[in-house]
Scaffold this active site. Structure first.
Site, PDB file in Angstrom:
ATOM      1  N   ASP A 124       0.816  -1.205   0.000  1.00 28.51           N
ATOM      2  CA  ASP A 124       0.000   0.000   0.000  1.00 28.51           C
ATOM      3  C   ASP A 124       0.851   1.256   0.000  1.00 28.51           C
ATOM      4  O   ASP A 124       1.487   1.582   1.010  1.00 28.51           O
ATOM      5  CB  ASP A 124      -0.919  -0.005   1.224  1.00 28.51           C
ATOM      6  CG  ASP A 124      -1.813   1.218   1.289  1.00 28.51           C
ATOM      7  OD1 ASP A 124      -2.123   1.780   0.224  1.00 28.51           O
ATOM      8  OD2 ASP A 124      -2.192   1.618   2.401  1.00 28.51           O
ATOM      9  N   ASP A 331      -1.983   5.389  -5.595  1.00 27.82           N
ATOM     10  CA  ASP A 331      -2.196   4.489  -4.464  1.00 27.82           C
ATOM     11  C   ASP A 331      -2.338   3.042  -4.909  1.00 27.82           C
ATOM     12  O   ASP A 331      -3.363   2.651  -5.469  1.00 27.82           O
ATOM     13  CB  ASP A 331      -3.445   4.927  -3.685  1.00 27.82           C
ATOM     14  CG  ASP A 331      -3.700   4.043  -2.474  1.00 27.82           C
ATOM     15  OD1 ASP A 331      -2.736   3.436  -1.963  1.00 27.82           O
ATOM     16  OD2 ASP A 331      -4.861   3.964  -2.040  1.00 27.82           O
TER      17      ASP A 331
END
Length: 530
Positions: A124, A331
């Protein structure tokens, strides 16, 4: 106050200039940063650090004195590593894999502690902390048919007490953001990270332990890196519903992230790359700053919450070019791309007007707004691209997702963009087909079209076990891309030729899509809130 003190410091240094006769030559006195003279200047101005405490000045020859010098050398060495040291990756290899049943995110197997224990963590770039389920009060099940993995897969739970190299992180540590909640500076530091996804959070305590890495070259040298791990005792929201059930590997810019710690320790430069293949295979390499021929754009840094944010200055849908300014976060922890207006409406409406296929009515079973009936080889779709600050185009090779409405029935394709209220997130689907370089050293984002199978570094290390040996996932878990004809490809105004995608997207069954719908509809899984 800080600025005026700094100016007075410069004036003090300027007072040391020595004129030699009448010639226009001058010199400086050079002083070591921990010398008595510099200490006098500092103490006379009562300089303070960011915590408001008097500047700590180590006694010459003390342990703290040499530790401070060593820390400076490590940071400086980390800055000089670019091009001089091989990238490193996880001990099991640089492979990552997209797992549809676990939120459609990319995962990797990591080894933590002594002896090393394996965990299957989501990667992440939208958050910073690396946390694992640990001393669980509320954690995801260690196995579940819902995960869509091999039946014999059982996840590990991290236990610091069983690791010979684990240490508690005290509240006095610079990594402790919740020191105000501590009874003393010696207490173990608590943490609580909340994510944009509704009611999703992780809570626990911070631990220092070893992350086992290896060089991603023919040498295959092992690297034991001391990093900060969140001992995640209580997870909420989507962490209990198949999203990152075995932990989340934060790759952000803050000091607590693994890339930041590797840089501070002098192991790699503060940069890493991720490659995203259409079939779900990927790569990750720490210390990789990309190549000289990659496209780049500067990162837009908010000091209060630094993220991998870029500035969009234009977009292209087929031959239609639009200009404007918008920010977006890159992201990897978001499966599909989320855009707010006007970006969303401009792309969606232009795409819709360019498509000749029948658009289906809104269907609550499908999270995407713009979906069409596929007409085999007769369907054509426009190409997409984003122009980023600096003028280079970020190509969108895979903006489309295929969905089977019914077994043996119609196949539809959807523009895999979801509308958000006030934030733009470039998710994994927009990164597919590219190697993305997240460079926190130079504060730039780089990208280049890539075949992830050729970006594999070295995968023949005998000492390293194969990646994810217990996790039966991969390209066979879903249908391969199906080819479709592309609409006309135009050259953007900046001169960079836009490449047409080789396929229309990934094919999923409607039953599977319904199964993960709660995850897909939860806005932005893993962008942390500060």
């Amino acid at each position: 106050m800080a600025a005026s003190a700094f100016i007075r410091f410069l004036l003090a240094v300027g007072a040391l200039i020595q004129k030699s006769s009448s010639a226009a030559t001058f010199g400086f006195e050079f002083h070591h940063r921990f010398s008595d003279r510099v200490r006098q200047w500092a103490e006379s101005e009562n300089w303070v650090d960011r915590h408001g405490n008097p500047w700590h000045w180590p006694e010459k020859g003390s342990v703290d004195y040499y530790a401070a010098l060593l820390d400076h050398d490590r940071v400086f060495r980390g800055r000089m590593l670019a091009g001089s040291e091989p990238p490193v990756t996880f001990l099991s290899g640089n492979d990552t894999v997209r797992v549809p049943g676990l939120g459609y995110l990319h995962y990797a197997e990591v080894s933590v502690g002594t002896p090393g224990k394996k965990f299957f963590v989501a990667l992440d770039t939208g958050s910073d902390l690396f946390w694992l389920p640990c001393d669980c009060t509320s954690c995801a099940p260690i196995s579940s048919p819902k995960y869509g993995l091999s039946p014999n897969v059982t996840f590990n739970i991290y236990d610091p007490k069983l690791s010979l190299t684990s240490k508690s992180v005290p509240c006095g540590s610079s990594y402790c953001e919740l020191s105000s909640q501590c009874s003393s500076i010696e207490s173990q530091c608590p943490y609580n990270v909340k994510y944009v996804s509704e009611n999703t959070s992780t809570t626990g305590v911070l631990v220092q332990d070893i992350l086992r890495l290896r060089t991603d070259d023919s040498g295959c040298s092992t690297v034991d890196a001391k990093i900060i791990v969140g001992c995640g005792r209580t997870q909420t929201g989507h962490f209990l519903d198949r999203a990152a059930p075995n932990g989340l590997f934060g790759l952000g810019l803050n000091p607590v992230s693994v890339p930041s710690i590797l840089s501070k320790s002098g192991i790699t430069a503060k940069s890493f790359s991720m490659c995203f293949s259409p079939d779900g295979v990927g790569r990750i390499r720490f210390g990789d700053q990309g190549s000289s021929d990659q496209a780049e754009t500067p990162l837009v840094i908010d000091p209060r919450h630094p993220t991998y944010q870029v500035k969009i200055t234009g977009l292209r849908v087929g031959g239609n070019v639009f200009t404007g300014i918008a920010g977006a976060i890159m992201d990897s922890g978001t499966s599909f791309t989320y855009l707010a207006d006007p970006l969303y409406s401009v792309i969606a409406n232009t795409f819709d007007s360019s498509v000749q296929d029948q658009r289906i009515s809104a269907d609550s079973r499908i999270p995407f707004e713009y979906c069409y009936v596929l007409r085999g080889n007769q369907s054509t779709v426009p190409t997409l691209g984003l122009t980023l600050e600096g003028g280079q185009e970020f190509p969108i090779f895979h903006p489309i997702l295929l969905v089977h409405l019914e077994p043996g029935g119609d196949l539809i394709y959807c523009l895999a963009i979801m509308k958000s209220d006030n934030i733009n997130i470039i998710g994994q689907n927009f990164m597919t087909g590219l190697r993305i370089v997240f460079n926190g050293e130079k504060l730039v984002l780089g990208w280049k079209e890539a075949n992830c199978y050729r970006e594999n570094g070295n995968s023949s290390c005998e000492a390293a076990p194969p990646a994810s040996p217990t996790v039966g996932v991969g390209p066979s878990s879903f249908d391969f891309d199906r080819p479709v004809r592309e609409g006309p490809t135009s050259s953007p105004s900046n001169g960079n030729k836009a490449r047409a995608p080789t396929s229309i997207g990934h094919s999923l069954s409607l039953s599977f899509l319904q199964g993960v719908l709660p995850l897909l509809l939860s806005l932005l899984f893993f962008v942390s809130i500060h």
